[in-house]
Design a protein around this motif. Structure first.
Motif, short mmCIF file in Angstrom:
data_model
loop_
_atom_site.label_atom_id
_atom_site.label_comp_id
_atom_site.label_asym_id
_atom_site.label_seq_id
_atom_site.Cartn_x
_atom_site.Cartn_y
_atom_site.Cartn_z
N THR A 1 11.88 -23.07 6.29
CA THR A 1 12.69 -24.24 5.99
C THR A 1 13.20 -24.86 7.29
O THR A 1 13.40 -24.18 8.28
CB THR A 1 13.90 -23.87 5.11
N ASP A 2 13.37 -26.17 7.23
CA ASP A 2 13.89 -26.89 8.39
C ASP A 2 15.38 -26.62 8.53
O ASP A 2 16.10 -26.45 7.56
CB ASP A 2 13.67 -28.39 8.23
N SER A 3 15.85 -26.63 9.76
CA SER A 3 17.28 -26.50 10.00
C SER A 3 17.96 -27.79 9.58
O SER A 3 17.31 -28.84 9.48
CB SER A 3 17.54 -26.22 11.48
N PRO A 4 19.28 -27.75 9.35
CA PRO A 4 19.99 -29.00 9.01
C PRO A 4 19.79 -30.09 10.06
O PRO A 4 19.62 -31.26 9.72
CB PRO A 4 21.45 -28.55 8.93
N LYS A 5 19.77 -29.70 11.33
CA LYS A 5 19.56 -30.69 12.40
C LYS A 5 18.16 -31.30 12.28
O LYS A 5 17.99 -32.51 12.44
CB LYS A 5 19.74 -30.05 13.77
N ASP A 6 17.16 -30.46 12.00
CA ASP A 6 15.79 -30.97 11.86
C ASP A 6 15.68 -31.96 10.70
O ASP A 6 14.99 -32.97 10.80
CB ASP A 6 14.80 -29.82 11.64
N LYS A 7 16.39 -31.67 9.61
CA LYS A 7 16.36 -32.58 8.46
C LYS A 7 16.98 -33.93 8.81
O LYS A 7 16.44 -34.97 8.44
CB LYS A 7 17.09 -31.95 7.28
N LEU A 8 18.08 -33.89 9.55
CA LEU A 8 18.70 -35.16 9.98
C LEU A 8 17.79 -35.92 10.93
O LEU A 8 17.65 -37.14 10.81
CB LEU A 8 20.05 -34.89 10.64
N THR A 9 17.17 -35.22 11.85
CA THR A 9 16.26 -35.86 12.80
C THR A 9 15.09 -36.50 12.06
O THR A 9 14.69 -37.62 12.38
CB THR A 9 15.76 -34.83 13.83
N THR A 10 14.57 -35.82 11.07
CA THR A 10 13.47 -36.37 10.27
C THR A 10 13.90 -37.65 9.56
O THR A 10 13.17 -38.64 9.54
CB THR A 10 12.98 -35.32 9.24
N ARG A 11 15.11 -37.63 9.02
CA ARG A 11 15.62 -38.82 8.34
C ARG A 11 15.79 -39.98 9.31
O ARG A 11 15.45 -41.13 8.99
CB ARG A 11 16.95 -38.52 7.66
N VAL A 12 16.29 -39.70 10.50
CA VAL A 12 16.47 -40.77 11.50
C VAL A 12 15.11 -41.35 11.90
O VAL A 12 14.97 -42.57 12.04
CB VAL A 12 17.24 -40.23 12.74
N LYS A 13 14.12 -40.49 12.04
CA LYS A 13 12.78 -40.98 12.40
C LYS A 13 12.19 -41.86 11.29
O LYS A 13 11.53 -42.86 11.57
CB LYS A 13 11.86 -39.81 12.71
N LYS A 14 12.44 -41.49 10.04
CA LYS A 14 11.97 -42.33 8.93
C LYS A 14 12.64 -43.69 8.96
O LYS A 14 12.01 -44.72 8.73
CB LYS A 14 12.23 -41.63 7.59
N ILE A 15 13.95 -43.69 9.22
CA ILE A 15 14.68 -44.95 9.31
C ILE A 15 14.14 -45.80 10.45
O ILE A 15 13.95 -47.01 10.31
CB ILE A 15 16.20 -44.69 9.46
N ALA A 16 13.87 -45.18 11.59
CA ALA A 16 13.30 -45.91 12.74
C ALA A 16 11.95 -46.52 12.35
O ALA A 16 11.64 -47.65 12.73
CB ALA A 16 13.16 -44.98 13.95
N GLY A 17 11.17 -45.78 11.57
CA GLY A 17 9.89 -46.31 11.09
C GLY A 17 10.08 -47.50 10.17
O GLY A 17 9.32 -48.47 10.24
N GLN A 18 11.10 -47.43 9.33
CA GLN A 18 11.39 -48.56 8.45
C GLN A 18 11.80 -49.79 9.25
O GLN A 18 11.38 -50.91 8.94
CB GLN A 18 12.50 -48.20 7.46
N VAL A 19 12.61 -49.60 10.28
CA VAL A 19 13.04 -50.72 11.13
C VAL A 19 11.83 -51.31 11.86
O VAL A 19 11.68 -52.53 11.95
CB VAL A 19 14.15 -50.28 12.11
#
Length: 96
Positions: free
Chosen positions: A2-20
């Motif tokens: 499983t991903d660490s909580p930090k990894d999950k947040l980083t993944t979410r930020v990268k998805k948002i950057a992709g959306q932008v």
């Protein structure tokens, strides 16, 4: 694994950057305005969700967890009033 909580947040930020980045491409391609506005709404929603997650973690680890083994490593020692003031400031900025 499983991903660490930090990894999950980083993944979410990268998805948002992709959306932008997608919004920029849509503008370059002169896409239909409503389609771009829909994508902007999706980014706002994703950012709000990320903000709620971060605020929740802050409350758990930095406010409620102060002085315990759950306390965040970077949390500063503060009085209850200082913690309350910090949460008020964070909420007022987040909710604007």
């Amino acid at each position: 694994m499983t991903d660490s909580p930090k990894d999950k947040l980083t993944t979410r930020v990268k998805k948002i950057a992709g959306q932008v980045a997608g919004i920029e491409r849509m503008l370059d391609e002169k896409r239909y305005c409503v389609d771009i506005l829909n994508q902007i709404a999706a980014v706002r929603s994703a950012l709000d969700s990320l903000g709620v997650e971060l605020l929740t973690r802050h409350l758990e680890n930095c406010v409620l967890g102060q002085g315990s083994d759950k306390q965040h490593d970077s949390a500063k020692p503060m009085s209850q009033q200082q913690l309350l003031d910090e949460v008020k400031t964070a909420l007022s900025r987040f909710l604007k």
